[in-house]
Design a protein around this motif. Structure first.
Motif, PDB file in Angstrom:
ATOM      1  N   VAL A   1       3.700  -7.163  -3.549  1.00 28.07           N
ATOM      2  CA  VAL A   1       3.235  -6.213  -2.543  1.00 28.07           C
ATOM      3  C   VAL A   1       3.889  -4.881  -2.905  1.00 28.07           C
ATOM      4  O   VAL A   1       5.116  -4.784  -2.932  1.00 28.07           O
ATOM      5  CB  VAL A   1       3.652  -6.617  -1.113  1.00 28.07           C
ATOM      6  N   LEU A   2       3.078  -3.896  -3.234  1.00 27.22           N
ATOM      7  CA  LEU A   2       3.613  -2.578  -3.545  1.00 27.22           C
ATOM      8  C   LEU A   2       3.837  -1.840  -2.240  1.00 27.22           C
ATOM      9  O   LEU A   2       2.920  -1.645  -1.452  1.00 27.22           O
ATOM     10  CB  LEU A   2       2.645  -1.807  -4.448  1.00 27.22           C
ATOM     11  N   GLN A   3       5.072  -1.454  -2.027  1.00 25.12           N
ATOM     12  CA  GLN A   3       5.468  -0.801  -0.783  1.00 25.12           C
ATOM     13  C   GLN A   3       5.633   0.682  -1.034  1.00 25.12           C
ATOM     14  O   GLN A   3       6.409   1.084  -1.891  1.00 25.12           O
ATOM     15  CB  GLN A   3       6.781  -1.411  -0.307  1.00 25.12           C
ATOM     16  N   ILE A   4       4.858   1.482  -0.311  1.00 22.71           N
ATOM     17  CA  ILE A   4       4.979   2.930  -0.460  1.00 22.71           C
ATOM     18  C   ILE A   4       5.387   3.535   0.880  1.00 22.71           C
ATOM     19  O   ILE A   4       4.944   3.095   1.928  1.00 22.71           O
ATOM     20  CB  ILE A   4       3.678   3.577  -0.985  1.00 22.71           C
ATOM     21  N   THR A   5       6.272   4.520   0.803  1.00 19.41           N
ATOM     22  CA  THR A   5       6.634   5.262   1.999  1.00 19.41           C
ATOM     23  C   THR A   5       5.472   6.171   2.304  1.00 19.41           C
ATOM     24  O   THR A   5       4.942   6.837   1.416  1.00 19.41           O
ATOM     25  CB  THR A   5       7.927   6.063   1.774  1.00 19.41           C
ATOM     26  N   CYS A   6       5.059   6.180   3.533  1.00 21.69           N
ATOM     27  CA  CYS A   6       3.810   6.837   3.902  1.00 21.69           C
ATOM     28  C   CYS A   6       3.750   8.300   3.530  1.00 21.69           C
ATOM     29  O   CYS A   6       4.416   9.134   4.122  1.00 21.69           O
ATOM     30  CB  CYS A   6       3.551   6.672   5.384  1.00 21.69           C
TER      31      CYS A   6
ATOM     32  N   ARG B   1      -1.373  -6.145  -3.343  1.00 15.32           N
ATOM     33  CA  ARG B   1      -1.380  -5.876  -1.913  1.00 15.32           C
ATOM     34  C   ARG B   1      -0.522  -4.655  -1.662  1.00 15.32           C
ATOM     35  O   ARG B   1       0.393  -4.369  -2.438  1.00 15.32           O
ATOM     36  CB  ARG B   1      -0.855  -7.083  -1.146  1.00 15.32           C
ATOM     37  N   LEU B   2      -0.806  -3.959  -0.564  1.00 15.04           N
ATOM     38  CA  LEU B   2      -0.099  -2.714  -0.247  1.00 15.04           C
ATOM     39  C   LEU B   2       0.597  -2.805   1.104  1.00 15.04           C
ATOM     40  O   LEU B   2       0.031  -3.311   2.070  1.00 15.04           O
ATOM     41  CB  LEU B   2      -1.081  -1.542  -0.206  1.00 15.04           C
ATOM     42  N   ALA B   3       1.818  -2.287   1.142  1.00 16.99           N
ATOM     43  CA  ALA B   3       2.567  -2.160   2.387  1.00 16.99           C
ATOM     44  C   ALA B   3       2.876  -0.682   2.593  1.00 16.99           C
ATOM     45  O   ALA B   3       3.312   0.000   1.664  1.00 16.99           O
ATOM     46  CB  ALA B   3       3.864  -2.957   2.323  1.00 16.99           C
ATOM     47  N   LEU B   4       2.627  -0.198   3.781  1.00 15.36           N
ATOM     48  CA  LEU B   4       2.965   1.174   4.135  1.00 15.36           C
ATOM     49  C   LEU B   4       4.261   1.140   4.927  1.00 15.36           C
ATOM     50  O   LEU B   4       4.340   0.486   5.968  1.00 15.36           O
ATOM     51  CB  LEU B   4       1.852   1.809   4.967  1.00 15.36           C
ATOM     52  N   ASP B   5       5.276   1.818   4.430  1.00 14.80           N
ATOM     53  CA  ASP B   5       6.581   1.839   5.072  1.00 14.80           C
ATOM     54  C   ASP B   5       6.732   3.135   5.863  1.00 14.80           C
ATOM     55  O   ASP B   5       6.163   4.164   5.489  1.00 14.80           O
ATOM     56  CB  ASP B   5       7.674   1.735   4.006  1.00 14.80           C
ATOM     57  N   GLU B   6       7.488   3.080   6.943  1.00 16.64           N
ATOM     58  CA  GLU B   6       7.725   4.252   7.791  1.00 16.64           C
ATOM     59  C   GLU B   6       6.411   4.805   8.339  1.00 16.64           C
ATOM     60  O   GLU B   6       6.224   6.003   8.455  1.00 16.64           O
ATOM     61  CB  GLU B   6       8.463   5.360   7.014  1.00 16.64           C
TER      62      GLU B   6
ATOM     63  N   LEU C   1      -4.442   3.348   6.331  1.00 23.29           N
ATOM     64  CA  LEU C   1      -4.444   2.167   7.191  1.00 23.29           C
ATOM     65  C   LEU C   1      -5.536   1.187   6.769  1.00 23.29           C
ATOM     66  O   LEU C   1      -5.329  -0.019   6.755  1.00 23.29           O
ATOM     67  CB  LEU C   1      -4.637   2.595   8.647  1.00 23.29           C
ATOM     68  N   ASP C   2      -6.691   1.712   6.374  1.00 27.31           N
ATOM     69  CA  ASP C   2      -7.802   0.865   5.947  1.00 27.31           C
ATOM     70  C   ASP C   2      -7.495   0.086   4.667  1.00 27.31           C
ATOM     71  O   ASP C   2      -8.071  -0.975   4.437  1.00 27.31           O
ATOM     72  CB  ASP C   2      -9.064   1.707   5.749  1.00 27.31           C
ATOM     73  N   LEU C   3      -6.596   0.596   3.837  1.00 34.30           N
ATOM     74  CA  LEU C   3      -6.256  -0.060   2.567  1.00 34.30           C
ATOM     75  C   LEU C   3      -5.042  -0.995   2.675  1.00 34.30           C
ATOM     76  O   LEU C   3      -4.827  -1.834   1.807  1.00 34.30           O
ATOM     77  CB  LEU C   3      -5.964   0.997   1.494  1.00 34.30           C
ATOM     78  N   ALA C   4      -4.263  -0.847   3.722  1.00 37.66           N
ATOM     79  CA  ALA C   4      -2.985  -1.560   3.824  1.00 37.66           C
ATOM     80  C   ALA C   4      -3.163  -3.023   4.192  1.00 37.66           C
ATOM     81  O   ALA C   4      -4.015  -3.385   4.988  1.00 37.66           O
ATOM     82  CB  ALA C   4      -2.102  -0.879   4.859  1.00 37.66           C
TER      83      ALA C   4
END
Length: 144
Positions: free
Chosen positions: A59-64, A84-89, A100-103
């Motif tokens: 899961v690739l986590q990116i800070t928003c 998969r994508l995770a949006l942090d903060e 949000l649609d991609l997360a």
């Protein structure tokens, strides 16, 4: 000013080698076949991550960041590779809807996000398969 440079895919590859991972599929040595959330700076997103990390376990986590057309296009390509994508903060704003649609995961800092903002985000996620993750939940009252 100052500080450590942001890692790129070469740094990620060097880190993987440090843990004894010589091929991307060996990530399960560290995770026991569970998903690995890997912080990924925006600059490394267009690097050849699929050669370093297995999409099935990552899961690739990116800070928003601010969503730009280029970022959205890059994230769509990454999703097409199976990551998969995770949006942090994350805090919801109208311009953040494409992110949000991609997360697959949204990480919310409980200590920085008020009840109203959390409720708004839950409403935006209604009907989606996106998982909401709370971080910095430190008391039983916050947990409830």
């Amino acid at each position: 000013m100052g500080g450590a440079p942001e890692p790129d895919s070469r740094t990620m590859h060097a880190t993987a080698a440090h843990f004894g991972l010589h091929k991307p599929f060996e990530l399960k040595k560290l995770t026991g076949s569970m998903m690995a959330f890997v912080s990924c700076p925006e600059g490394a997103l267009c690097e050849q991550l699929e050669q370093v990390l297995p999409a099935s376990l990552t899961v690739l986590q990116i800070t928003c960041p601010e969503p730009s057309p280029e970022l959205i296009e890059t994230l769509q390509k990454i999703k097409a590779l199976g990551f998969r994508l995770a949006l942090d903060e994350f805090t919801w704003q109208p311009q953040s809807q494409p992110l949000l649609d991609l997360a697959d995961y949204i990480k919310v800092d409980f200590s920085r996000t008020g009840l109203h903002a959390r409720q708004l985000l839950i409403e935006r996620l209604r009907g989606k398969t996106t998982a909401l993750l709370a971080k910095k939940v430190e008391t039983q009252a916050e947990y409830r």
